[in-house]
Write a protein that holds these residues in place. Sequence first.
Motif, short mmCIF file in Angstrom:
data_model
loop_
_atom_site.label_atom_id
_atom_site.label_comp_id
_atom_site.label_asym_id
_atom_site.label_seq_id
_atom_site.Cartn_x
_atom_site.Cartn_y
_atom_site.Cartn_z
N ARG A 122 0.93 -1.29 -0.04
CA ARG A 122 -0.06 0.08 0.17
C ARG A 122 0.94 1.31 0.02
N ARG A 123 2.19 1.22 0.51
CA ARG A 123 2.83 2.41 0.55
C ARG A 123 3.40 2.73 -0.83
N GLY A 124 3.51 1.55 -1.73
CA GLY A 124 3.88 1.89 -3.27
C GLY A 124 2.74 2.09 -4.13
N MET A 179 -5.43 6.08 4.16
CA MET A 179 -5.51 7.19 4.96
C MET A 179 -4.53 7.23 6.36
N MET A 180 -4.47 6.08 6.94
CA MET A 180 -3.65 6.11 8.01
C MET A 180 -2.07 6.40 7.40
N LEU A 181 -1.70 5.80 6.10
CA LEU A 181 -0.55 5.90 5.67
C LEU A 181 -0.13 7.23 5.22
N GLU A 182 -1.40 7.89 4.95
CA GLU A 182 -1.01 9.51 4.39
C GLU A 182 -1.00 10.38 5.39
N ALA A 183 -1.66 9.94 6.54
CA ALA A 183 -1.67 10.95 7.93
C ALA A 183 -0.37 11.53 8.17
N ARG A 184 -0.27 12.77 8.83
CA ARG A 184 0.94 13.33 9.13
C ARG A 184 0.51 14.13 10.61
N SER A 237 5.08 4.83 11.33
CA SER A 237 5.91 3.63 10.93
C SER A 237 5.24 2.55 10.41
N ASP A 238 5.69 1.31 10.07
CA ASP A 238 5.34 -0.13 9.79
C ASP A 238 4.79 -0.41 11.03
N ASP A 257 3.96 1.08 13.90
CA ASP A 257 2.67 1.58 14.04
C ASP A 257 1.57 1.07 13.47
N LEU A 258 1.66 0.97 12.07
CA LEU A 258 0.60 0.55 11.31
C LEU A 258 0.26 -0.77 11.60
N ARG A 259 1.04 -1.71 11.76
CA ARG A 259 0.75 -3.24 12.03
C ARG A 259 -0.17 -3.20 13.42
N ASP A 260 0.55 -2.46 14.36
CA ASP A 260 -0.28 -2.65 15.81
C ASP A 260 -1.37 -1.92 15.57
N GLU A 261 -1.61 -0.91 14.95
CA GLU A 261 -3.00 -0.36 14.97
C GLU A 261 -4.05 -1.18 14.00
N LEU A 262 -3.41 -1.94 12.92
CA LEU A 262 -4.38 -2.67 12.30
C LEU A 262 -4.91 -3.75 13.17
N VAL A 263 -3.95 -4.53 14.00
CA VAL A 263 -4.31 -5.41 14.77
C VAL A 263 -5.23 -5.13 15.97
N THR A 264 -4.98 -3.68 16.49
CA THR A 264 -6.03 -3.24 17.27
C THR A 264 -7.30 -2.96 16.73
N LEU A 265 -7.42 -2.60 15.56
CA LEU A 265 -8.56 -2.11 14.90
C LEU A 265 -9.24 -3.72 14.50
N LEU A 266 -8.55 -4.72 14.25
CA LEU A 266 -9.22 -6.02 14.18
C LEU A 266 -9.77 -6.37 15.69
N VAL A 267 -9.13 -6.54 16.72
CA VAL A 267 -9.57 -6.76 17.79
C VAL A 267 -10.66 -6.08 18.44
N ALA A 268 -10.64 -4.59 18.15
CA ALA A 268 -11.57 -3.72 18.86
C ALA A 268 -12.84 -3.77 17.87
N GLY A 269 -12.61 -4.07 16.57
CA GLY A 269 -13.73 -3.83 15.63
C GLY A 269 -14.27 -5.00 15.11
N HIS A 270 -13.83 -6.32 15.39
CA HIS A 270 -14.25 -7.28 14.67
C HIS A 270 -15.04 -8.26 15.58
N GLU A 271 -14.29 -8.72 16.71
CA GLU A 271 -14.90 -9.48 17.80
C GLU A 271 -15.93 -8.98 18.55
N THR A 272 -15.66 -7.51 18.70
CA THR A 272 -16.56 -6.81 19.78
C THR A 272 -18.03 -6.44 18.93
N THR A 273 -18.02 -6.16 17.63
CA THR A 273 -19.00 -5.64 16.88
C THR A 273 -19.99 -6.95 16.62
N ALA A 274 -19.06 -8.10 16.28
CA ALA A 274 -19.86 -9.21 15.93
C ALA A 274 -20.64 -9.86 17.12
N THR A 275 -19.94 -9.74 18.48
CA THR A 275 -20.92 -9.89 19.71
C THR A 275 -21.95 -9.06 19.82
#
Length: 448
Positions: free
Chosen positions: A214-216, A228-233, A241-242, A244-262
Amino acid sequence: MLPPGPETPAPLLLLRWVRDPFSTMASLRATWGETFTVNLGVMPRMVMLSNPEHIREVFANQGDDLHAGKLATMLGPFLGARSLILLDGPEHRRMRKLLLPPFHGERMEVYGARMLEITAQSLAGWPVGRPFPVHEPMQAITLEIILQTVFGIEDPTLRGALSRSLTRVMNVATSPALLFPSFQRDFGPWSPWGRYQALAVEADTQMRALIAQRRGELGSGRNDVLTMMLEARDDEGRGLSDDDLRDELVTLLVAGHETTATALSWAMHCLLENPRAAQVLQSELDAASRAGLTPASIARLEYLDAVVRETLRLQPIIPVVGRVLQRPMTLAGWELPAGVAVTPSVYLAHRRESTFERPEAFEPERFLKKKYAPSEWFPFGGGNRRCIGMAFAMYEMKMVLATVLTRVRLSRGTSRAVGRVRRSITIAPAKGMPVIVAPRDPHRVVTG
């Protein structure tokens, strides 16, 4: 000096808490009143709050005296050190400012069309006429929504491969035992932690490859959250950083996947247990669908919004939120020492009779009559730690519920009362929330 609380040995109280935090908190409040201290042994002593005035004090503190990240350290091995949930102070403020914009504004309607489409596709594969656990397809729907709108993966093959990897790793991670360091020991691929570690490496490799790809592609006009996360300043022109992005993507998965399904599964439970409310909602959806349901029209439905809010009041997915004091402070009328945690109880505050009349009842109408303060209704936390995905999650719940309820009829899949089960940090309906599906109107169309 701390408020009084139970003298139960910490291991025994922790076991009760893990099994059923809701009934544990309710019994403790009945004994000790609205403010009491809990010692679970594996985290700082917690001063439990349920009075909105006291909770307002906590949420109003925007400085560096109260740290939420220090109460969530057990999530570090799952989310990563750069997760917004684990950060405090200036770095938390910087990261939050960078991550907040993609989850608000006009983008919601673009995401809404995808949400309707994904839900409709899932419904085509639901079994008809026999009980099945609806939590499973809800998980598949919310994961697919994240992969398309947050990760922005358009290639079905790539999306399917990442979906399978993430599903495997998250299914292992739902074990509450893995939250505790004593169980985080790798004894090879057949041990729970060893299996989690191996699956996490596989998913991590795929996510980092996606970030690099996606950076490319920056400047190509993509509108997914990752781009939009990549473009943010920030104010100094620094991006994420990579790591940062990796950890936030995992956070969004945990906070936005299991929780919303439940939350969606609980919404269906509440509607099935309360036919009058279900009928009112169905009438609202039927009236709106005659003009053709779109993301914009669904988002404006008042009773649907009230159903979502009442579900999150009655069945909060996370039982408490909290902050660790960095210096001695006076809160809730008590002079508290540094190192103790103040923990507004979502469950207890949401069942406070002086705030919510008939608090045990499912009555969406209460949200049509009154706007509750952020210290009275806070399923997404509050203050400067309120979940950045709150608007996205509530919007998603509306899109999914509207699609399901205009296409199929749901009935109870079991004659027994549906209990609660802990899945990592969330509280879900037991046995996957069994339902039975019947076609409602195969010709009805929900458009994007």
